[in-house]
Design a protein around this motif. Structure first.
Motif, short mmCIF file in Angstrom:
data_model
loop_
_atom_site.label_atom_id
_atom_site.label_comp_id
_atom_site.label_asym_id
_atom_site.label_seq_id
_atom_site.Cartn_x
_atom_site.Cartn_y
_atom_site.Cartn_z
N THR A 1 -1.60 10.29 1.62
CA THR A 1 -0.68 8.97 1.45
C THR A 1 -0.67 8.31 2.57
N ASP A 2 -0.64 6.92 2.51
CA ASP A 2 -0.46 5.84 3.40
C ASP A 2 1.20 6.23 3.95
N LYS A 3 1.23 6.22 5.45
CA LYS A 3 2.36 6.52 5.98
C LYS A 3 2.75 5.50 7.10
N THR B 1 8.36 11.81 -0.37
CA THR B 1 8.21 10.67 -1.15
C THR B 1 9.83 10.52 -1.81
N PHE C 1 8.76 5.34 -1.99
CA PHE C 1 8.01 5.05 -0.64
C PHE C 1 8.30 6.39 0.18
N ASP D 1 0.87 -1.11 0.11
CA ASP D 1 -0.02 0.03 -0.05
C ASP D 1 0.97 1.37 -0.16
N ASN D 2 2.21 1.16 0.53
CA ASN D 2 2.84 2.36 0.60
C ASN D 2 4.30 2.43 -0.13
#
Length: 224
Positions: free
Chosen positions: A144-146, A154, A170, A25-26
């Motif tokens: 954004t998923d962290k 990023t 990432f 997911d990230n």
């Protein structure tokens, strides 16, 4: 490490091969990108303070194994107060398995460590190092998923492992002070995309119980 028991590592590292694909997911991956140009303001990675951790599993998250890798050399380039480039050499011969992760009767962390270093996995006798070269650093998009608390950028870079190179992106927490740079990042990659395919055959249930995914945690410290 047996086909029916022990699993594979990385890191760390670091992947799905398809352009713009996803390994978690990230974490997103793509083909090799142009490496960012180093500027004159260069910080040297403190190899004693920098830590790379890896964690891998059997399918379903069972029987996790974890350990560490060491960074052999590295540098980070800064423009103004922003990281804009950098490169890191990872010592694959430094790969360690934490004995606390191998608790089953009859299993030894030293056996797993030796297997990960042989030609079934990282072939460290012939591939003594891996490399990560920064290609881009951007502000983290809102929402954004962290995986790391406080992530603000990023981070994208080319990872070369076993002679294969892919670009991985990432979320990371990157801080620049007068004389120090720190980078924290957690991400997940697919080892099979670099050709590390031991234990991945769908035709053999004794093999496919080993997960392809590896979790990587990096804690990089650099100084002027």
């Amino acid at each position: 490490m047996k086909k029916n028991g022990l699993l594979a590592l990385v890191a760390a590292s670091f992947i799905l091969a398809s352009c713009g694909g996803k390994s978690s997911d990230n974490t997103t991956t793509a083909v090799e990108q142009e490496v960012a140009e180093t500027t004159e303001n260069v910080f040297t990675v403190d190899t004693t303070a920098t830590v790379v951790k890896w964690k891998a599993f059997h399918k379903g998250g069972f029987a996790p194994r974890w350990g560490t890798l060491s960074v052999q050399t590295g540098e980070i380039s800064v423009s103004g107060d922003v990281v804009n480039a950098g490169s890191f050499v990872i010592d694959m011969q430094s790969l360690k398995v934490d004995p606390a992760s191998v608790t089953e009767e009859g299993k030894k962390s030293t056996d797993l460590e030796a297997h990960l270093k042989n030609a079934d996995f990282f072939d460290v006798e012939n591939q003594k190092t891996a490399e990560f070269k920064i290609t881009k650093v951007e502000d983290l998009a809102e929402g954004t998923d962290k995986a790391v608390e406080g992530a603000n950028k990023t981070l994208s870079g080319n990872l070369t492992l076993l002679g294969n190179t892919l670009n991985v992106s990432f979320p990371a927490k990157i801080d620049v002070a007068d004389n120090t740079v720190t980078i924290l990042g957690d991400f997940t990659v697919n080892r099979a995309e670099w050709g590390i395919k031991f234990g991945t055959s769908e035709a053999d249930p004794a093999e496919w119980m080993i997960s392809k995914d590896i979790e990587i945690s990096v804690d990089v410290k650099a100084t002027k």
